[in-house]
Design an enzyme around this catalytic site. Sequence first.
Site, PDB file in Angstrom:
ATOM      1  N   THR A 231      11.809   0.988   7.057  1.00 52.35           N
ATOM      2  CA  THR A 231      13.236   0.688   6.878  1.00 52.35           C
ATOM      3  C   THR A 231      13.650   1.290   5.524  1.00 52.35           C
ATOM      4  O   THR A 231      12.800   1.514   4.648  1.00 52.35           O
ATOM      5  CB  THR A 231      13.542  -0.824   6.934  1.00 52.35           C
ATOM      6  OG1 THR A 231      12.854  -1.468   5.872  1.00 52.35           O
ATOM      7  CG2 THR A 231      13.137  -1.440   8.272  1.00 52.35           C
TER       8      THR A 231
ATOM      9  N   VAL B 287      15.811   0.739   2.564  1.00 51.24           N
ATOM     10  CA  VAL B 287      15.755   0.247   1.179  1.00 51.24           C
ATOM     11  C   VAL B 287      14.300   0.024   0.769  1.00 51.24           C
ATOM     12  O   VAL B 287      13.875   0.361  -0.349  1.00 51.24           O
ATOM     13  CB  VAL B 287      16.555  -1.073   1.014  1.00 51.24           C
ATOM     14  CG1 VAL B 287      16.417  -1.598  -0.404  1.00 51.24           C
ATOM     15  CG2 VAL B 287      18.015  -0.856   1.357  1.00 51.24           C
ATOM     16  N   CYS B 288      13.521  -0.527   1.697  1.00 51.30           N
ATOM     17  CA  CYS B 288      12.134  -0.863   1.406  1.00 51.30           C
ATOM     18  C   CYS B 288      11.336   0.381   1.007  1.00 51.30           C
ATOM     19  O   CYS B 288      10.475   0.325   0.124  1.00 51.30           O
ATOM     20  CB  CYS B 288      11.494  -1.521   2.624  1.00 51.30           C
ATOM     21  SG  CYS B 288      12.478  -2.919   3.218  1.00 51.30           S
ATOM     22  N   THR B 289      11.634   1.504   1.664  1.00 50.57           N
ATOM     23  CA  THR B 289      10.913   2.746   1.346  1.00 50.57           C
ATOM     24  C   THR B 289      11.219   3.183  -0.084  1.00 50.57           C
ATOM     25  O   THR B 289      10.337   3.657  -0.806  1.00 50.57           O
ATOM     26  CB  THR B 289      11.300   3.841   2.369  1.00 50.57           C
ATOM     27  OG1 THR B 289      11.055   3.332   3.668  1.00 50.57           O
ATOM     28  CG2 THR B 289      10.507   5.109   2.151  1.00 50.57           C
TER      29      THR B 289
ATOM     30  N   LEU C  48       9.400   0.239  -2.496  1.00 49.25           N
ATOM     31  CA  LEU C  48       7.947   0.277  -2.680  1.00 49.25           C
ATOM     32  C   LEU C  48       7.540   1.570  -3.379  1.00 49.25           C
ATOM     33  O   LEU C  48       6.575   1.591  -4.140  1.00 49.25           O
ATOM     34  CB  LEU C  48       7.212   0.053  -1.357  1.00 49.25           C
ATOM     35  CG  LEU C  48       7.058  -1.463  -1.101  1.00 49.25           C
ATOM     36  CD1 LEU C  48       8.306  -2.077  -0.515  1.00 49.25           C
ATOM     37  CD2 LEU C  48       5.844  -1.782  -0.282  1.00 49.25           C
TER      38      LEU C  48
END
Lengths: 214, 214
Positions: free
Chosen positions: B43, B45-47, B50
């Site tokens: 997904t 934002v998560c990419t 992290l």
Amino acid sequence: MPGLTLGDTLPNLEVETTHGKIKLHDYVNNSYTIIFSHPGDFTPVCTTELGMMAAYADKFAQRGVKLLGLSCDDVNSHNEWIKDIEAFNNGHKVTYPIAADPKKNIIKQLNMVDPDDTQSPSRALHIVGPDKKIKLSFLYPASTGRNMDEVVRALDSLLKASKHKIATPANWKPGEPVVIAPSVSNDEAKEMFPQGFDTADLPSKKEYLRFTVV
Amino acid sequence: MPGLTLGDTLPNLEVETTHGKIKLHDYVNNSYTIIFSHPGDFTPVCTTELGMMAAYADKFAQRGVKLLGLSCDDVNSHNEWIKDIEAFNNGHKVTYPIAADPKKNIIKQLNMVDPDDTQSPSRALHIVGPDKKIKLSFLYPASTGRNMDEVVRALDSLLKASKHKIATPANWKPGEPVVIAPSVSNDEAKEMFPQGFDTADLPSKKEYLRFTVV
């Protein structure tokens, strides 16, 4: 300890403030509202923080956002202390109300209790939506003063995501590209974002990281 | 919804991660540890988040701070997704473990549930102390990516306050003056801070706002 968290409805408490009695839901009404606690009047970090909130008041007002301070001191104490806050912070006026919680009842209901002194508030800040629900929380200990620029940044993200099907990436600042929500298909995105969007080319070949500007 | 908050002890759960099984207390051991959840693998934002955590890994390591990611995807998914994260974020390696919570049990216990999709994590980040207690929490919705600079700033405040009887004022940045804790008398402050301190002259004439550099 149980406590109010993301998605919970703000309890509709009646609270005494420096602007008279208010009911929390009436105060929020249809606005995004920032409710923030401070450990105590006449203490150092708090004086810098409430002054900084006063200095940023225009930024919040421009965004249609209301402010409400809170500690366990009484209204008389708040009113005396405001003189110190304004004097220290270049005369910026404290135009927002500060709630009084001498019975330490509100801080428990709002998840604002200092773990090291359960008779005092921590440095908690909740952003409440027009639907009276908690959208975002900063739970800081008494020793860490908040960063108002981060509060404004997070607020701008919330406001933008409430208007468009987007989210803001890590370290995003207003004006920078945003990402399109995963729930939006590429075909929908073409209609929804006529300005276009760029899809990141990733090893998985999945097309989920799509940037646009709104 | 009840949930883990400031001062609570991190539950000593055994969790599956990309680095094998760990028990949370063993992982924290004697270090400050950042535990952060993301709504889902693959997904947008998560990419970015992290990856940003990977880009900031040196800053955290310099401070002796450990990292632990978490979502409800399984370890195989995490491992596949890491290729995307590293490719998008200029090859910064994801050297920290990412925990898997396919049964959605851990997110409930860690107050990391997305209110809009209770089967997914929100974007929550807790800073846990060497005593395994929650020191500070950022509870952001899925749509707001975190600001790693604010995470580092808050961490520097916590670390400084764990070494000296001080607190950091609003908008403080490392290197700027700090305030002396109210529990320290002026006489004690003179011994404790031989470098000296400046007391703000306030209308109340109370001497609570004392700045020093540590």
